[in-house]
Design a protein around this motif. Structure first.
Motif, short mmCIF file in Angstrom:
data_model
loop_
_atom_site.label_atom_id
_atom_site.label_comp_id
_atom_site.label_asym_id
_atom_site.label_seq_id
_atom_site.Cartn_x
_atom_site.Cartn_y
_atom_site.Cartn_z
N ALA A 23 -46.76 -47.60 102.41
CA ALA A 23 -46.92 -46.28 101.79
C ALA A 23 -47.88 -46.32 100.61
CB ALA A 23 -45.56 -45.75 101.34
N LEU A 24 -48.09 -47.51 100.07
CA LEU A 24 -48.95 -47.65 98.89
C LEU A 24 -50.34 -48.18 99.21
CD1 LEU A 24 -46.28 -49.11 96.47
CD2 LEU A 24 -47.07 -46.76 96.64
N GLY A 25 -50.64 -48.40 100.48
CA GLY A 25 -51.94 -48.93 100.85
C GLY A 25 -51.80 -50.11 101.79
N CYS A 26 -52.93 -50.65 102.22
CA CYS A 26 -52.93 -51.74 103.19
C CYS A 26 -52.94 -53.12 102.53
CB CYS A 26 -54.14 -51.63 104.10
SG CYS A 26 -54.04 -50.23 105.22
N VAL A 27 -52.17 -54.00 103.13
CA VAL A 27 -52.10 -55.40 102.71
C VAL A 27 -52.60 -56.23 103.89
CG1 VAL A 27 -50.53 -57.29 102.10
CG2 VAL A 27 -50.18 -55.01 101.13
N ALA A 28 -53.46 -57.20 103.62
CA ALA A 28 -53.94 -58.10 104.66
C ALA A 28 -53.07 -59.36 104.65
CB ALA A 28 -55.40 -58.47 104.41
N VAL A 29 -52.64 -59.78 105.83
CA VAL A 29 -51.85 -61.00 105.98
C VAL A 29 -52.72 -61.99 106.73
CG1 VAL A 29 -49.69 -62.00 106.80
CG2 VAL A 29 -49.74 -59.61 106.04
N PHE A 30 -53.05 -63.10 106.06
CA PHE A 30 -54.00 -64.08 106.57
C PHE A 30 -53.30 -65.33 107.09
CE2 PHE A 30 -56.03 -61.69 103.16
CZ PHE A 30 -57.23 -61.30 103.73
N ARG A 31 -53.90 -65.96 108.10
CA ARG A 31 -53.41 -67.24 108.63
C ARG A 31 -54.58 -68.22 108.64
NH1 ARG A 31 -51.71 -68.00 114.79
NH2 ARG A 31 -51.26 -70.23 114.79
N THR A 32 -54.38 -69.36 107.99
CA THR A 32 -55.46 -70.35 107.89
C THR A 32 -55.45 -71.28 109.09
OG1 THR A 32 -54.17 -72.06 106.76
CG2 THR A 32 -55.16 -70.33 105.36
N ALA A 33 -56.46 -72.13 109.16
CA ALA A 33 -56.56 -73.12 110.24
C ALA A 33 -55.38 -74.10 110.22
CB ALA A 33 -57.87 -73.88 110.13
N LYS A 34 -54.75 -74.26 109.05
CA LYS A 34 -53.60 -75.17 108.93
C LYS A 34 -52.28 -74.42 109.03
CE LYS A 34 -56.00 -78.62 106.20
NZ LYS A 34 -55.99 -79.42 104.98
N ASP A 35 -52.30 -73.20 109.60
CA ASP A 35 -51.11 -72.37 109.78
C ASP A 35 -50.45 -71.94 108.47
OD1 ASP A 35 -50.95 -71.71 112.45
OD2 ASP A 35 -49.86 -73.52 112.99
N HIS A 57 -61.50 -69.19 105.47
CA HIS A 57 -61.93 -70.59 105.46
C HIS A 57 -61.14 -71.30 104.37
CE1 HIS A 57 -64.61 -69.35 102.07
NE2 HIS A 57 -64.65 -68.24 102.78
N GLY A 58 -60.50 -72.39 104.75
CA GLY A 58 -59.61 -73.07 103.81
C GLY A 58 -58.55 -72.09 103.36
N GLN A 59 -58.35 -71.97 102.06
CA GLN A 59 -57.40 -71.02 101.50
C GLN A 59 -58.13 -69.87 100.82
OE1 GLN A 59 -54.75 -73.38 99.03
NE2 GLN A 59 -53.52 -73.95 100.79
N SER A 60 -59.24 -69.46 101.43
CA SER A 60 -60.08 -68.39 100.89
C SER A 60 -60.45 -67.41 101.99
CB SER A 60 -61.37 -68.96 100.30
OG SER A 60 -61.09 -69.85 99.25
N VAL A 61 -60.89 -66.23 101.57
CA VAL A 61 -61.44 -65.24 102.50
C VAL A 61 -62.73 -64.72 101.89
CG1 VAL A 61 -60.12 -63.27 101.55
CG2 VAL A 61 -60.98 -63.18 103.90
N THR A 62 -63.73 -64.52 102.75
CA THR A 62 -65.01 -63.97 102.32
C THR A 62 -65.10 -62.52 102.77
OG1 THR A 62 -66.08 -66.12 102.43
CG2 THR A 62 -67.53 -64.21 102.52
N CYS A 63 -65.43 -61.64 101.85
CA CYS A 63 -65.58 -60.21 102.15
C CYS A 63 -66.70 -60.02 103.18
CB CYS A 63 -65.88 -59.44 100.87
SG CYS A 63 -66.14 -57.68 101.16
N PRO A 64 -66.46 -59.19 104.19
CA PRO A 64 -67.49 -58.98 105.22
C PRO A 64 -68.68 -58.15 104.75
CG PRO A 64 -65.64 -57.53 105.63
CD PRO A 64 -65.23 -58.43 104.48
N LEU A 65 -68.58 -57.47 103.62
CA LEU A 65 -69.68 -56.62 103.18
C LEU A 65 -70.70 -57.33 102.29
CD1 LEU A 65 -68.00 -53.17 102.43
CD2 LEU A 65 -69.08 -53.99 104.53
N HIS A 66 -70.22 -58.04 101.27
CA HIS A 66 -71.15 -58.62 100.30
C HIS A 66 -70.85 -60.07 99.94
CE1 HIS A 66 -71.71 -54.27 99.77
NE2 HIS A 66 -72.97 -54.62 99.66
N ASN A 67 -70.06 -60.74 100.78
CA ASN A 67 -69.82 -62.19 100.67
C ASN A 67 -69.08 -62.65 99.42
OD1 ASN A 67 -71.00 -62.74 103.21
ND2 ASN A 67 -73.01 -62.63 102.28
N TRP A 68 -68.34 -61.78 98.75
CA TRP A 68 -67.50 -62.27 97.67
C TRP A 68 -66.40 -63.12 98.29
CZ3 TRP A 68 -66.00 -59.00 92.88
CH2 TRP A 68 -67.15 -58.58 92.21
N VAL A 69 -66.07 -64.24 97.66
CA VAL A 69 -65.05 -65.16 98.17
C VAL A 69 -63.83 -65.10 97.26
CG1 VAL A 69 -64.52 -67.57 98.71
CG2 VAL A 69 -66.83 -66.67 99.15
#
Length: 109
Positions: A23-35, A57-69
């Motif tokens: 109800a407050l917005g979207c949350v992304a739930v990520f899964r890494t290569a190491k589960d 990648h690793g324990q990071s995510v890169t934004c698809p628009l401007h590559n902020w990590v």
């Protein structure tokens, strides 16, 4: 903490994400290569990019628009002045649980 079951770990693509709509917005739930599983705001503070569509990648995510990590542990942008909210998650018997109390305390997205 008030844990709620949101999905199975296999429901999240390896090195990918799925979106949890609240109800407050979207949350992304990520899964890494190491589960490892992390949850964070789905919106990049730079230009509003959908982080769930970014590269995990690793324990990071890169934004698809401007590559902020972003570090998925802390939410801090690497080399930039910005951060995203992170949310406590845990995995039990192959199920992903998120702290509902933290979701309720979140400001609107």
């Amino acid at each position: 903490m008030s844990w709620i079951d949101i999905c199975g770990t296999e429901d999240i693509p390896l090195r990918g994400a799925r979106t949890l709509k609240t109800a407050l917005g979207c949350v992304a739930v990520f899964r890494t290569a190491k589960d490892e599983v992390f949850a964070a705001s789905n919106t990049c503070p730079h230009k509003g990019g959908p982080l769930s569509e970014g590269i995990v990648h690793g324990q990071s995510v890169t934004c698809p628009l401007h590559n902020w990590v972003f570090d998925l542990n802390t939410g801090q942008a690497q080399g930039e002045d910005g951060s995203i909210a992170t949310f406590p998650v845990r995995v039990e018997a192959g199920r992903v649980l998120i702290d509902a109390a933290k979701l309720l305390a979140r400001s609107a997205a």
